[in-house]
Design an enzyme around this catalytic site. Structure first.
Site, PDB file in Angstrom:
ATOM      1  N   SER A   1      15.975  -4.471-103.704  1.00 39.67           N
ATOM      2  CA  SER A   1      16.438  -5.867-103.708  1.00 39.67           C
ATOM      3  C   SER A   1      15.483  -6.902-103.144  1.00 39.67           C
ATOM      4  O   SER A   1      15.753  -8.091-103.264  1.00 39.67           O
ATOM      5  CB  SER A   1      17.753  -5.977-102.941  1.00 39.67           C
ATOM      6  OG  SER A   1      18.805  -5.712-103.818  1.00 39.67           O
TER       7      SER A   1
ATOM      8  N   LYS B   1      18.454 -14.931 -96.557  1.00 40.39           N
ATOM      9  CA  LYS B   1      19.471 -14.397 -97.470  1.00 40.39           C
ATOM     10  C   LYS B   1      20.842 -14.485 -96.798  1.00 40.39           C
ATOM     11  O   LYS B   1      20.969 -14.164 -95.604  1.00 40.39           O
ATOM     12  CB  LYS B   1      19.117 -12.936 -97.780  1.00 40.39           C
ATOM     13  CG  LYS B   1      20.003 -12.249 -98.802  1.00 40.39           C
ATOM     14  CD  LYS B   1      19.519 -10.802 -99.021  1.00 40.39           C
ATOM     15  CE  LYS B   1      20.231 -10.104-100.155  1.00 40.39           C
ATOM     16  NZ  LYS B   1      19.715  -8.741-100.403  1.00 40.39           N
TER      17      LYS B   1
ATOM     18  N   SER C   1      18.959  -7.852-105.343  1.00 43.49           N
ATOM     19  CA  SER C   1      19.951  -8.834-104.971  1.00 43.49           C
ATOM     20  C   SER C   1      19.405 -10.050-104.236  1.00 43.49           C
ATOM     21  O   SER C   1      20.078 -11.074-104.188  1.00 43.49           O
ATOM     22  CB  SER C   1      21.016  -8.177-104.092  1.00 43.49           C
ATOM     23  OG  SER C   1      20.442  -7.691-102.899  1.00 43.49           O
TER      24      SER C   1
HETATM   25  N1  GLN Z   1      19.869  -3.100-107.547  1.00 43.48           N
HETATM   26  C1  GLN Z   1      20.243  -2.103-106.589  1.00 43.48           C
HETATM   27  C2  GLN Z   1      21.746  -1.995-106.517  1.00 43.48           C
HETATM   28  O1  GLN Z   1      22.382  -2.637-107.254  1.00 43.48           O
HETATM   29  C3  GLN Z   1      19.633  -2.391-105.266  1.00 43.48           C
HETATM   30  C4  GLN Z   1      20.347  -3.417-104.485  1.00 43.48           C
HETATM   31  C5  GLN Z   1      19.715  -3.654-103.155  1.00 43.48           C
HETATM   32  O2  GLN Z   1      18.599  -3.211-102.904  1.00 43.48           O
HETATM   33  N2  GLN Z   1      20.475  -4.287-102.290  1.00 43.48           N
HETATM   34  O3  GLN Z   1      22.291  -1.282-105.727  1.00 43.48           O
END
Ligand code: GLN
Length: 495
Positions: free
Chosen positions: A183, A80, A159
């Site tokens: 994420s 990532k 994400s």
């Molecule tokens: N979808 C969650 C957010 O928008 C989690 C994001 C993540 O785990 N980095 O914060």
């Protein structure tokens, strides 16, 4: 031939390398070709073919001289683009990191490198890992390799959507993501692959671009539970450079997985996770999951996690609060982009105003607000208290059960563009995953079936702190029973 190589699991590829049936170079070439063929999916922010081939040849040379660095030696992986890598730019999918190359390597990517893994590229993500769809990336959204019967381009989740899509589209054998509120697990569920968030502290956060430091955790995305165990074994461990990384033994996860089954295991089903509006097919899958574990010899009982409904609101206070503080460093002086202005203040304003996308700006504003003098007690302190209550709920539940079973997501993949103007609807994606982050607990998503549109759905297991072994064992029981063999439309079409 090359199609065959991209269909292998990490453990199968490792066996073939060991038997000299394939070279790391051939394995890498096959995945680089797959990555090139998948460019329309926008999975990678940056492909690194030259470096990958160099690493693969070095792996082959090592092997020829009898030196093997471990189970990932010669295995193509993707990282990532939130992990700092010293010779490849790091963007966090944000305009504000324009032109930034980190002067050092993150511990997790360094461990992968030292283990001989071959990095094929850095994957796209939501800007600064804030999102559940990948649509907030400065580089545009990733397309899910699955379309099912929808006939539409769907989100891969977020994400770590690029990492999940990379594994699903067969451009690498494993990928690394981060999980602050879901994420890793949510995109894994939406792309039909396995995603694991380890216990907070299991892996070092050193060199990961920080979003919410008390929640962020790195973890593997793979096509099998066993592969997740293999990758976790490589990236886990205490790191003196991250004071929140835990001084605990790293067990041999893969051996633990081989040794155990789930007979006698106690599985809890939290009644508060039955949220309104969850589609019937997800409810049914959840019940099937409980039956599968029961059939494999586990016992299943209802449990209560009474503060569940406050998890999402607490997360969306704590995470933005930490983000607003972490992102203060992007000032146009120290990193990446600088948009000039008449004065220093104007330069800050221009840089941050243009460098951050709308979702990141929203989070910084919310975070600054909940931390401000007049509102700190009402929001931030209260959210921290709620967080403690949620962690206590789990602590109590784990006196009775060994793992908790829930769906991973309240829906399958949705069309790109949907929910973009409705942040609350987007935030609801995290309803089942966020509590594990707030409590620091390990969680895994396992592909468990397809919905009526032919899109993958995952089941989610949460375990006791540092008991990834039990989580993996239960996950493997689900995997064995689910026999998920779905292939993304994109991969199918290329066959
Ligand atoms: N979808 C969650 C957010 O928008 C989690 C994001 C993540 O785990 N980095 O914060």
């Amino acid at each position: 031939m090359s199609r065959g190589l991209t269909e292998l699991t990490v453990s199968e590829a490792g066996d073939r390398l060991a038997e000299s049936e394939v070279t790391a170079e051939a394995l890498t070439e096959a995945h680089l070709a797959a990555a090139e063929a998948a460019r329309a999916l926008n999975i990678f922010v940056c492909e690194t073919p030259d470096r990958a081939l160099e690493q693969a040849r070095a792996s082959d040379a090592r092997r020829a001289s009898g030196e093997i660095l471990g189970p990932l030696d010669g295995i193509p992986i993707a990282v990532k683009d939130l992990f700092c890598t010293e010779d490849v730019p790091t963007t966090a999918a944000s305009h504000i990191l324009d032109g930034f190359t980190a002067p050092y390597e993150s511990t997790v990517s360094a461990k992968l490198k030292a283990a001989g893994a071959v990095m094929v590229g850095k994957t796209n993500l939501d800007e600064f890992a804030m999102g559940s769809s990948n649509a907030t990336s400065y580089f545009g959204p990733v397309k899910n390799p699955w379309r099912g019967k929808t006939g539409k381009d769907l989100v891969p989740g977020g994400s770590s959507g690029g990492s999940a899509a990379a594994v699903a589209a067969r451009t690498c054998l494993a990928a690394i993501g981060t999980d602050t509120g879901g994420s890793i697990r949510q995109p894994a569920s939406l792309c039909g692959v396995v995603g694991m968030k380890p216990t907070y502290g299991r892996c070092s956060r050193w060199g990961i671009v920080a979003f919410a430091s008390s929640l962020d955790q790195a973890g593997p995305i793979t096509r099998t539970v066993r592969d997740a165990a293999i990758v976790l074994g490589v990236i886990a461990g205490h790191d003196p450079r991250d004071s929140t990384s835990a001084r605990v033994e790293v067990p041999d996860f893969e051996t633990a997985l081989r040794a155990g089954d789930v007979r006698g295991l106690k599985v809890g089903i939290p009644k508060e996770y039955r949220v309104d509006g969850t589609p019937d097919e997800i409810e049914e899958l959840w019940e099937r999951g409980a039956d599968w574990l029961r059939d494999a010899g586990a016992s299943v009982e209802a449990i209560s996690l009474p503060h569940t409904e406050y998890a999402l609101p607490a997360y969306y206070i704590v995470a933005p609060a930490e983000a607003s503080s972490n992102l203060a460093r992007y000032d146009g002086v120290r990193f990446g982009l600088r948009v000039p202005g008449e004065s220093l203040d104007e330069m800050y304003e221009n840089t941050r105003g243009r460098g951050f996308g709308p979702e990141v700006r929203r989070r910084v504003l919310i975070g600054t607000y909940v931390l401000s003098a007049g509102y700190y007690d009402a929001y931030y302190v209260k959210a921290q208290r709620v967080r403690t209550l949620i962690a206590r709920d789990f602590h109590k539940a784990f006196e009775r059960v060994d793992v908790v079973l829930t769906p991973t997501t309240p829906s399958a993949a949705f069309p790109i563009g949907e929910k973009m103007d409705d942040p609350i609807a987007m935030y609801l994606n995290d309803v089942f995953t966020v509590p594990a982050n707030l409590s620091g607990l390990p969680g895994i998503s396992v592909p468990a079936g397809l919905d009526a549109d032919g899109l993958p759905l995952g089941l989610h297991l949460i375990g006791r702190p540092f008991d990834e072994e039990t989580v993996l064992r239960a996950a493997q029981a689900l995997e064995n029973a689910a026999k998920f063999s779905g292939v993304p439309d994109f991969v199918e079409a290329r066959r």
